[in-house]
Design an enzyme around this catalytic site. Sequence first.
Site, PDB file in Angstrom:
ATOM      1  N   LYS A 152       5.009  -1.261  -1.997  1.00 43.00           N
ATOM      2  CA  LYS A 152       5.187  -0.226  -3.030  1.00 43.00           C
ATOM      3  C   LYS A 152       6.073  -0.765  -4.150  1.00 43.00           C
ATOM      4  CE  LYS A 152       6.902   4.387  -3.901  1.00 43.00           C
ATOM      5  NZ  LYS A 152       7.565   5.592  -3.409  1.00 43.00           N
ATOM      6  N   GLU A 159      10.871  -9.831   2.439  1.00 41.59           N
ATOM      7  CA  GLU A 159       9.988 -10.330   3.503  1.00 41.59           C
ATOM      8  C   GLU A 159       8.577 -10.514   2.956  1.00 41.59           C
ATOM      9  OE1 GLU A 159      12.070  -7.760   3.784  1.00 41.59           O
ATOM     10  OE2 GLU A 159      12.885  -7.564   5.817  1.00 41.59           O
ATOM     11  N   GLY A 197       6.559   5.243   0.936  1.00 45.13           N
ATOM     12  CA  GLY A 197       5.985   4.099   1.659  1.00 45.13           C
ATOM     13  C   GLY A 197       5.442   4.483   3.027  1.00 45.13           C
ATOM     14  N   ARG A 198       6.212   5.280   3.779  1.00 44.38           N
ATOM     15  CA  ARG A 198       5.779   5.617   5.144  1.00 44.38           C
ATOM     16  C   ARG A 198       4.688   6.679   5.165  1.00 44.38           C
ATOM     17  NH1 ARG A 198      10.912   6.655   3.976  1.00 44.38           N
ATOM     18  NH2 ARG A 198      11.670   8.811   3.891  1.00 44.38           N
ATOM     19  N   GLU A 202      13.130   7.312   9.604  1.00 41.42           N
ATOM     20  CA  GLU A 202      13.459   6.978   8.217  1.00 41.42           C
ATOM     21  C   GLU A 202      13.445   8.244   7.360  1.00 41.42           C
ATOM     22  OE1 GLU A 202      11.107   4.292   5.392  1.00 41.42           O
ATOM     23  OE2 GLU A 202      12.608   2.889   6.105  1.00 41.42           O
ATOM     24  N   HIS A 236       5.312   3.114  34.218  1.00 37.03           N
ATOM     25  CA  HIS A 236       5.824   2.017  35.044  1.00 37.03           C
ATOM     26  C   HIS A 236       6.999   1.337  34.373  1.00 37.03           C
ATOM     27  CE1 HIS A 236       2.358   2.489  37.693  1.00 37.03           C
ATOM     28  NE2 HIS A 236       1.718   2.804  36.580  1.00 37.03           N
ATOM     29  N   LYS A 289      20.616  -4.587   3.156  1.00 35.83           N
ATOM     30  CA  LYS A 289      19.883  -5.554   2.318  1.00 35.83           C
ATOM     31  C   LYS A 289      20.850  -6.216   1.331  1.00 35.83           C
ATOM     32  CE  LYS A 289      15.589  -2.847   2.192  1.00 35.83           C
ATOM     33  NZ  LYS A 289      14.691  -2.098   1.344  1.00 35.83           N
TER      34      LYS A 289
HETATM   35  O1  F6P Z   1      13.464  -0.949   3.769  1.00 35.36           O
HETATM   36  C1  F6P Z   1      12.733   0.193   4.023  1.00 35.36           C
HETATM   37  C2  F6P Z   1      11.507   0.291   3.151  1.00 35.36           C
HETATM   38  O2  F6P Z   1      11.882   0.575   1.844  1.00 35.36           O
HETATM   39  C3  F6P Z   1      10.538   1.319   3.682  1.00 35.36           C
HETATM   40  O3  F6P Z   1      10.833   2.587   3.253  1.00 35.36           O
HETATM   41  C4  F6P Z   1       9.241   0.790   3.183  1.00 35.36           C
HETATM   42  O4  F6P Z   1       8.160   1.321   3.887  1.00 35.36           O
HETATM   43  C5  F6P Z   1       9.418  -0.686   3.414  1.00 35.36           C
HETATM   44  O5  F6P Z   1      10.786  -0.921   3.129  1.00 35.36           O
HETATM   45  C6  F6P Z   1       8.559  -1.577   2.564  1.00 35.36           C
HETATM   46  O6  F6P Z   1       8.752  -1.327   1.216  1.00 35.36           O
HETATM   47  P1  F6P Z   1       7.724  -1.840   0.134  1.00 35.36           P
HETATM   48  O7  F6P Z   1       6.401  -1.192   0.405  1.00 35.36           O
HETATM   49  O8  F6P Z   1       8.298  -1.452  -1.184  1.00 35.36           O
HETATM   50  O9  F6P Z   1       7.614  -3.321   0.282  1.00 35.36           O
END
Ligand code: F6P
Length: 496
Positions: free
Chosen positions: A171, A177, A232-233, A318, A348, A460
């Site tokens: 987003k 990452e 995002g979620r 979240e 289990h 972060k």
């Molecule tokens: O660090 C949490 C977060 O901001 C989530 O809310 C989001 O889903 C994820 O990182 C990834 O964010 P993006 O889609 O901006 O890479």
Amino acid sequence: MSLQPHLASQNFHSAINVVLDTAYQGISDSDWKKLFASARQSGLEQFIADMFAGKHINNSEDRPALHSALRNLSKTPVLINGADVMPAVDEVWRRIEALCNQWEGITDVIHIGIGGSDFGPRLAIEALAHVPGIESRGMRMHFLANIDTAELARILAHAQPHSTRVLIVSKSFTTLETTMNAKAVVAWLKENDCTKSQIAHALYAVTANVTAAKEFGIEEDNIYPFWDWVGGRYSVWSAVGLPIALQYGFETFKQFLAGAESIDLHFKNAPLEENLPVIMALALLYQQEKHGIKAYAVIPYADALDWFPKWLQQLDMESNGKSIDRDGKPVKHSSPIVFGSAGSNAQHSYFQLLHQGTEIIPIDFIAVREPMSDRPEAVAHHHILLSNCLAQAQALANGKDDVNPNNVYPGKRPSNLLLLPKLNAFYLGALLALYENRTATLGALWNINSFDQPGVEYGKVLAKPIEKALTSHQNNIQASAEIDAVTAARINFLNS
Ligand code: F6P
């Protein structure tokens, strides 16, 4: 708490053939009445109306939470500041469909994204693979989220560079990452002699930050936008769900949206007393008030839904893992810890604690009526799967006495049974939307803004100076305003 069975009609609720049975919640009729009355009094109905109407219910970021527009297949106008968002949503659908039609000769898709840009499509790809007879392109779908290169190495060892397509999904398009993994995959394409134009052709972006995607080098035609009013979620319904369409076809993707849309219509229109997401939210609230529960478990008795609890963890924790409410005041309750995994495997593992531990942990049992394979053993195995699910709920509710304290089950452990008629794209979409709406309802009842996540930022920020210190290879880092003494010692140890 009484766990005597009530009349089925009082505990059975259904929408689009999804059944919710709350009989083992142990909530009396008069308590249910009180719960609905207090929900009404708290303005829940207005909150639901505001959410679908595009009001700025995400108050801290001053924007709507309009993921429902992404599954509004009827294209009824949805207005933000007087402008209908549906033409833009429809345009992305049209582009996804066109892309599906020209997607030929691809062996591998690498979907790069994390959190909300990962869980939804990963869960859907995994779950739908189990649908007997589903049409699939049969591509290898790789999900690359972790900055740990183990995941990258595993994927690159299996993908064929010249027939791989890369979806960079973020987003913000600033998530470290994702951008670093994307650069690593581009480097791998280069190492494997893909030309500049082949690489440009292979890269796609899904983002709300089109400018950053262009700066990264993605061609405009390969950028699929979504919008800041999609959290995002809550974003799997946007082009974030592209892998679903590419692997299983655009019609299947539409079915996924249709299931979610049906639940939205139910959530929007059903009275609170018949409203599945509301009933589920109120049951949890009741257990919080009554038993101070700190955790709840979700156990899908469907291997296809093994990723569901992970998706739900982000959604719930979240969204609602917050100590202050919309007005900045401390909250009495917020999200419990969510955990779970597929049954019967889970039995289990940690069911010992659910049955005999000191904590009361409510459970959502999710079951599917139809078997999830066409193996000759499917029906027989499915009966065992279902019988285990029903038996666990019964044992947890009723408990068992014994002269030997080791064999005493205290019982009175509440659960829901959520029964899907089958698991296909439609009911997967319905299940996810059901929980999304339940999460939003819980937020409304706790007066929490379920659509921001300020708590993820601090770590972060702190990672940056620590990374710099690690990269310096120095083992005499001193404590500072940014790095405390404990962390400095750890860095020095790692650097020595
Ligand atoms: O660090 C949490 C977060 O901001 C989530 O809310 C989001 O889903 C994820 O990182 C990834 O964010 P993006 O889609 O901006 O890479």
